[in-house]
Design an enzyme around this catalytic site. Structure first.
Site, PDB file in Angstrom:
ATOM      1  CG  HIS A   1       4.268  -1.702   2.002  1.00 58.41           C
ATOM      2  ND1 HIS A   1       2.963  -2.092   1.963  1.00 58.41           N
ATOM      3  CD2 HIS A   1       4.835  -2.360   3.050  1.00 58.41           C
ATOM      4  CE1 HIS A   1       2.725  -2.960   2.929  1.00 58.41           C
ATOM      5  NE2 HIS A   1       3.849  -3.142   3.614  1.00 58.41           N
TER       6      HIS A   1
ATOM      7  CG  HIS B   1      -0.232  -0.277   2.516  1.00 62.99           C
ATOM      8  ND1 HIS B   1       0.627   0.635   3.077  1.00 62.99           N
ATOM      9  CD2 HIS B   1      -0.227  -1.359   3.346  1.00 62.99           C
ATOM     10  CE1 HIS B   1       1.109   0.153   4.199  1.00 62.99           C
ATOM     11  NE2 HIS B   1       0.620  -1.065   4.391  1.00 62.99           N
TER      12      HIS B   1
HETATM   13  P1  AMP Z   1       4.879  -4.924   6.613  1.00 62.96           P
HETATM   14  O1  AMP Z   1       4.642  -5.364   5.206  1.00 62.96           O
HETATM   15  O2  AMP Z   1       3.627  -4.639   7.381  1.00 62.96           O
HETATM   16  O3  AMP Z   1       5.845  -5.816   7.354  1.00 62.96           O
HETATM   17  O4  AMP Z   1       5.602  -3.514   6.515  1.00 62.96           O
HETATM   18  C1  AMP Z   1       6.797  -3.353   5.806  1.00 62.96           C
HETATM   19  C2  AMP Z   1       7.383  -2.019   6.122  1.00 62.96           C
HETATM   20  O5  AMP Z   1       6.468  -0.989   5.740  1.00 62.96           O
HETATM   21  C3  AMP Z   1       7.662  -1.815   7.618  1.00 62.96           C
HETATM   22  O6  AMP Z   1       8.901  -1.155   7.777  1.00 62.96           O
HETATM   23  C4  AMP Z   1       6.506  -0.957   8.053  1.00 62.96           C
HETATM   24  O7  AMP Z   1       6.806  -0.147   9.175  1.00 62.96           O
HETATM   25  C5  AMP Z   1       6.282  -0.097   6.817  1.00 62.96           C
HETATM   26  N1  AMP Z   1       4.924   0.449   6.832  1.00 62.96           N
HETATM   27  C6  AMP Z   1       3.769  -0.254   6.945  1.00 62.96           C
HETATM   28  N2  AMP Z   1       2.705   0.588   6.987  1.00 62.96           N
HETATM   29  C7  AMP Z   1       3.218   1.850   6.902  1.00 62.96           C
HETATM   30  C8  AMP Z   1       2.643   3.159   6.896  1.00 62.96           C
HETATM   31  N3  AMP Z   1       1.331   3.342   6.988  1.00 62.96           N
HETATM   32  N4  AMP Z   1       3.469   4.217   6.786  1.00 62.96           N
HETATM   33  C9  AMP Z   1       4.814   4.035   6.699  1.00 62.96           C
HETATM   34  N5  AMP Z   1       5.412   2.833   6.709  1.00 62.96           N
HETATM   35  C10 AMP Z   1       4.635   1.748   6.798  1.00 62.96           C
END
Ligand code: AMP
Length: 282
Positions: A37, A34
């Site tokens: 990411h 999203h």
């Molecule tokens: P995930 O796929 O949930 O493991 O997230 C992958 C990376 O994207 C991690 O470093 C999260 O902190 C970052 N991330 C997820 N959601 C957001 C967001 N809304 N804003 C900024 N970074 C995000």
């Protein structure tokens, strides 16, 4: 853009780029991408010759009653997003290559980093996170790795691990990207039905309540916490997991806030657990 599934192939490609003195930026994700990411990927694209986005739903960071099986996955859609953002490689290894039978070694952050916030509600979660990141760092050997401030405890633990284990990697934190109504973007938002989606705005609204109190001069943690809690409780679909006000540098609880502090919450909306936070310089 290439989608790489084999660990050795990914490793060899990264070695070739390093030999050409090209810098490598890694964005570790669990996919179902999203705009949160995307913001990390864009930052990586600006500052590196080569951008690798890893997409791996890492089983070792999920507890036994968590949503590993149901976690949303859509590699085709993710690949379109990455292609549009100019990503060079998606690294999407398979579970049995990352954790073959007999797998026995884990990177475990010290209790002082995990006996607060998500570390308490999700025992073993950061052991899984640190383990998979150690593996990804060793395979890709990036110059820079990008993480969101949404998972603020993860960011702090990864920074600590990189320092403690002498990884030669810059860890770059990126601000939280939100929906227009304030809800932090998350792959898990896809679990919410329409009613729950509306209720989920309570996370941001309740933190804003705390921020406003601080702006009005309130410095007592318990008063700020009560106000945030009351706001969360005003939403019938919300159930609090944790609410903490911590010193941002030490992650220790503070009675009277000053300097850089962290307000962090985890709230269940129906069966979906969502997190949010705000860093405030008082
Ligand atoms: P995930 O796929 O949930 O493991 O997230 C992958 C990376 O994207 C991690 O470093 C999260 O902190 C970052 N991330 C997820 N959601 C957001 C967001 N809304 N804003 C900024 N970074 C995000």
């Amino acid at each position: 853009m290439k989608i790489i599934k084999k660990i050795e192939e990914m490793r060899n490609l990264c070695i070739e780029h390093r030999l050409k003195k090209e810098s490598i930026g890694l964005v570790p994700t669990m996919g179902f991408l999203h705009q949160g990411h995307e913001s990390l990927i864009k930052k990586a694209r600006e500052n590196n010759d080569v951008v690798v986005v890893s997409i791996f739903v890492n089983p070792t960071q999920f507890g036994p009653n968590e949503d590993y099986e149901n976690y949303p996955r859509d590699l085709e859609r993710d690949a379109d997003i990455c292609l549009n953002l100019g990503v060079d490689y998606i690294f999407a290894p398979i579970v049995k290559d990352m954790y073959p039978s007999g797998y026995s070694t884990f990177a475990v952050p010290d209790k002082k980093m995990t006996d607060v916030l998500c570390g308490v509600s999700r025992p073993g979660h950061f052991r899984g996170v640190c383990t998979v990141l150690t593996k990804l760092f060793n395979i890709v050997n990036p110059d820079n790795a990008y993480f969101g401030e949404k998972d603020i405890q993860q960011l702090a633990i990864v920074k600590r691990m990189v320092k403690d284990f002498n990884f030669n990697i810059n860890i770059i934190g990126c601000p939280i990207i939100r929906e227009s109504d304030g809800l932090a973007k998350s792959s898990r938002n896809s679990y919410l039905n329409e009613l729950e989606r509306n209720s989920a705005t309570i996370l941001r609204k309740s933190i804003l309540k705390g921020i406003n109190l601080i702006k009005d001069g309130e410095r007592k943690s318990n008063i700020i916490k009560d106000a945030i809690l009351n706001k969360i409780n005003s939403e019938p679909m919300a159930r609090l997991d944790y609410l903490e006000i911590l010193d941002f540098d030490t992650f220790e609880k503070v009675d009277n806030i000053s300097g850089k502090i962290l307000i962090a919450i985890a709230v269940y909306i129906g069966n979906t657990r969502l997190i949010d936070n705000e860093i405030i310089d008082v």
